[in-house]
Scaffold this motif. Structure first.
Motif, PDB file in Angstrom:
ATOM      1  N   GLU A 132       0.831  -1.212   0.000  1.00 10.42           N
ATOM      2  CA  GLU A 132       0.000   0.000   0.000  1.00 10.42           C
ATOM      3  C   GLU A 132       0.867   1.265   0.000  1.00 10.42           C
ATOM      4  O   GLU A 132       0.622   2.208  -0.757  1.00 10.42           O
ATOM      5  CB  GLU A 132      -0.928  -0.029   1.227  1.00 10.42           C
ATOM      6  N   GLY A 133       1.892   1.283   0.833  1.00 10.12           N
ATOM      7  CA  GLY A 133       2.735   2.474   0.936  1.00 10.12           C
ATOM      8  C   GLY A 133       3.480   2.776  -0.354  1.00 10.12           C
ATOM      9  O   GLY A 133       3.621   3.934  -0.762  1.00 10.12           O
ATOM     10  N   ARG A 134       3.934   1.734  -1.007  1.00 13.03           N
ATOM     11  CA  ARG A 134       4.652   1.890  -2.276  1.00 13.03           C
ATOM     12  C   ARG A 134       3.735   2.544  -3.323  1.00 13.03           C
ATOM     13  O   ARG A 134       4.143   3.447  -4.055  1.00 13.03           O
ATOM     14  CB  ARG A 134       5.071   0.500  -2.750  1.00 13.03           C
ATOM     15  N   GLY A 135       2.480   2.086  -3.352  1.00  9.83           N
ATOM     16  CA  GLY A 135       1.517   2.629  -4.323  1.00  9.83           C
ATOM     17  C   GLY A 135       1.205   4.095  -4.045  1.00  9.83           C
ATOM     18  O   GLY A 135       1.143   4.917  -4.962  1.00  9.83           O
ATOM     19  N   LEU A 136       1.013   4.436  -2.774  1.00  8.66           N
ATOM     20  CA  LEU A 136       0.734   5.837  -2.435  1.00  8.66           C
ATOM     21  C   LEU A 136       1.945   6.702  -2.734  1.00  8.66           C
ATOM     22  O   LEU A 136       1.821   7.809  -3.289  1.00  8.66           O
ATOM     23  CB  LEU A 136       0.344   5.943  -0.953  1.00  8.66           C
ATOM     24  N   ALA A 137       3.135   6.203  -2.397  1.00  9.23           N
ATOM     25  CA  ALA A 137       4.367   6.971  -2.657  1.00  9.23           C
ATOM     26  C   ALA A 137       4.505   7.246  -4.161  1.00  9.23           C
ATOM     27  O   ALA A 137       4.860   8.357  -4.576  1.00  9.23           O
ATOM     28  CB  ALA A 137       5.575   6.182  -2.151  1.00  9.23           C
ATOM     29  N   TYR A 138       4.206   6.256  -4.976  1.00  8.12           N
ATOM     30  CA  TYR A 138       4.277   6.401  -6.439  1.00  8.12           C
ATOM     31  C   TYR A 138       3.382   7.555  -6.894  1.00  8.12           C
ATOM     32  O   TYR A 138       3.794   8.427  -7.651  1.00  8.12           O
ATOM     33  CB  TYR A 138       3.840   5.081  -7.079  1.00  8.12           C
ATOM     34  N   ARG A 139       2.137   7.542  -6.404  1.00  7.91           N
ATOM     35  CA  ARG A 139       1.189   8.558  -6.856  1.00  7.91           C
ATOM     36  C   ARG A 139       1.580   9.964  -6.376  1.00  7.91           C
ATOM     37  O   ARG A 139       1.455  10.933  -7.118  1.00  7.91           O
ATOM     38  CB  ARG A 139      -0.220   8.194  -6.389  1.00  7.91           C
ATOM     39  N   TRP A 140       2.065  10.078  -5.136  1.00  6.99           N
ATOM     40  CA  TRP A 140       2.441  11.402  -4.642  1.00  6.99           C
ATOM     41  C   TRP A 140       3.728  11.893  -5.315  1.00  6.99           C
ATOM     42  O   TRP A 140       3.864  13.091  -5.576  1.00  6.99           O
ATOM     43  CB  TRP A 140       2.601  11.369  -3.115  1.00  6.99           C
ATOM     44  N   ALA A 141       4.626  10.993  -5.589  1.00 11.73           N
ATOM     45  CA  ALA A 141       5.848  11.417  -6.305  1.00 11.73           C
ATOM     46  C   ALA A 141       5.475  11.907  -7.698  1.00 11.73           C
ATOM     47  O   ALA A 141       5.987  12.927  -8.179  1.00 11.73           O
ATOM     48  CB  ALA A 141       6.830  10.250  -6.393  1.00 11.73           C
ATOM     49  N   LYS A 142       4.537  11.207  -8.326  1.00 12.14           N
ATOM     50  CA  LYS A 142       4.090  11.602  -9.666  1.00 12.14           C
ATOM     51  C   LYS A 142       3.455  12.994  -9.635  1.00 12.14           C
ATOM     52  O   LYS A 142       3.562  13.762 -10.582  1.00 12.14           O
ATOM     53  CB  LYS A 142       3.081  10.571 -10.188  1.00 12.14           C
ATOM     54  N   ALA A 143       2.805  13.326  -8.510  1.00 15.76           N
ATOM     55  CA  ALA A 143       2.163  14.639  -8.367  1.00 15.76           C
ATOM     56  C   ALA A 143       3.173  15.727  -8.001  1.00 15.76           C
ATOM     57  O   ALA A 143       2.796  16.894  -7.863  1.00 15.76           O
ATOM     58  CB  ALA A 143       1.069  14.566  -7.307  1.00 15.76           C
ATOM     59  N   GLY A 144       4.439  15.365  -7.799  1.00 12.13           N
ATOM     60  CA  GLY A 144       5.468  16.379  -7.566  1.00 12.13           C
ATOM     61  C   GLY A 144       5.940  16.519  -6.134  1.00 12.13           C
ATOM     62  O   GLY A 144       6.772  17.374  -5.830  1.00 12.13           O
ATOM     63  N   HIS A 145       5.404  15.708  -5.237  1.00  9.34           N
ATOM     64  CA  HIS A 145       5.876  15.776  -3.848  1.00  9.34           C
ATOM     65  C   HIS A 145       7.226  15.075  -3.704  1.00  9.34           C
ATOM     66  O   HIS A 145       7.591  14.214  -4.516  1.00  9.34           O
ATOM     67  CB  HIS A 145       4.862  15.122  -2.901  1.00  9.34           C
ATOM     68  N   GLN A 146       7.931  15.442  -2.642  1.00  9.24           N
ATOM     69  CA  GLN A 146       9.202  14.775  -2.309  1.00  9.24           C
ATOM     70  C   GLN A 146       8.878  13.643  -1.333  1.00  9.24           C
ATOM     71  O   GLN A 146       8.206  13.873  -0.324  1.00  9.24           O
ATOM     72  CB  GLN A 146      10.124  15.807  -1.676  1.00  9.24           C
ATOM     73  N   ILE A 147       9.344  12.434  -1.635  1.00  9.20           N
ATOM     74  CA  ILE A 147       8.956  11.262  -0.850  1.00  9.20           C
ATOM     75  C   ILE A 147      10.141  10.681  -0.097  1.00  9.20           C
ATOM     76  O   ILE A 147      11.220  10.469  -0.674  1.00  9.20           O
ATOM     77  CB  ILE A 147       8.376  10.150  -1.774  1.00  9.20           C
ATOM     78  N   LEU A 148       9.903  10.386   1.185  1.00  9.61           N
ATOM     79  CA  LEU A 148      10.873   9.636   1.977  1.00  9.61           C
ATOM     80  C   LEU A 148      10.231   8.299   2.332  1.00  9.61           C
ATOM     81  O   LEU A 148       9.254   8.253   3.091  1.00  9.61           O
ATOM     82  CB  LEU A 148      11.231  10.395   3.256  1.00  9.61           C
TER      83      LEU A 148
END
Ligand SMILES: NC(=O)c1ccc[n+]([C@@H]2O[C@H](COP(=O)([O-])OP(=O)(O)OC[C@H]3O[C@@H](n4cnc5c(N)ncnc54)[C@H](OP(=O)(O)O)[C@@H]3O)[C@@H](O)[C@H]2O)c1
Length: 223
Positions: A19-35
């Motif tokens: 689940e976390g990997r999928g959410l991280a993918y979508r937020w990174a695609k939207a331009g956020h910085q992901i840790l």
């Protein structure tokens, strides 16, 4: 990111998982910085490299420990199995002061995961609130979104109900829901999370009964 919330640093604790990997993918695609956070920083670095590859190298994603991810982030998302919920929160609680913790955890009790079985606090999100205390805003979201949707780019036929300890924290979380390409609804105080978390067991049961894997919910009758 014209209609998106301002660019943020988002920590996804347990972001090495489904689940976390999928959410991280979508937020990174939207331009956020992901840790991406993990108990094992090397595992998080591997997940970050995989996601960066999926996004054609055009993403700001880094892997590190859960604690460092929580410390450096503006907003922290928790995506670990319920069995790891308390220990993970206790290990990062001092890093969360003044922040919002978005809890995605569903308190499933294997093997009967299609039966609603809430913990004594009422729900996983209320348990998070008890563990973290007043200095951390807790919201609850995404429990009804199957990870199978998240790494794809198709429209997701499932809404996100957001509950939380303040309207401001819910509004901030609803911004992340939009940035993930989903429709979200302010579903009220954190006490209401019991319904949303419980709904996941019902959706798991419906998937089993009717041979699916992506059952979801949608709010109708508004507007
Ligand atoms: N999967 C879904 O479709 C879905 C949908 C909605 C909600 N959820 C909820 O989201 C949460 C995560 O689900 P998931 O399917 O992504 O889980 P998962 O892939 O099984 O695990 C996620 C991560 O949690 C960490 N973890 C696993 N066991 C742990 C333990 N015993 N102690 C500490 N950390 C542990 C691991 O990270 P490290 O090893 O890197 O530390 C793992 O990569 C759950 O509460 C689930 O109910 C899942």
């Amino acid at each position: 990111m014209s209609d998106s919330s301002p660019r943020k640093i988002i920590a996804v604790l347990g972001g090495t998982g489904k689940e976390g990997r999928g959410l991280a993918y979508r937020w990174a695609k939207a331009g956020h910085q992901i840790l991406i956070g993990s108990r094992t920083p090397e595992k998080a670095q591997g997940a970050a490299a995989d996601l960066t590859g999926l996004l054609g190298g055009k993403a700001a994603i880094r892997g590190t420990s859960n604690s460092e991810a929580a410390r450096r982030a503006d907003i922290v998302v928790l995506t670990v199995p319920y069995a790891a919920h308390r220990a993970t929160l206790e290990s990062v609680s001092s890093d969360l002061a003044g922040k919002i913790l978005v809890d995605v955890t569903v308190p499933l009790v294997p093997p009967k995961v299609a039966k609603v079985q809430m913990p004594p606090a009422g729900s996983a999100a209320q348990e998070a609130r008890e563990i973290l205390g007043e200095g951390v805003q807790v919201t609850s979201a995404f429990q009804n979104i199957s990870h199978e949707h998240l790494l794809g780019n198709e429209a997701i036929e499932c809404d996100v109900l957001v509950t939380g300890t303040s309207k401001e924290a819910r509004a901030e979380t609803l911004g992340l829901v939009r940035d993930a390409g989903l429709v979200g609804w302010d579903a009220g105080p954190i006490e209401n999370s019991v319904v949303v978390e419980g709904m996941t067991s019902i959706l798991i049961g419906i998937n089993r009964e009717y041979g699916g894997s992506r059952a979801g919910i949608r709010i109708t009758g508004i507007g």
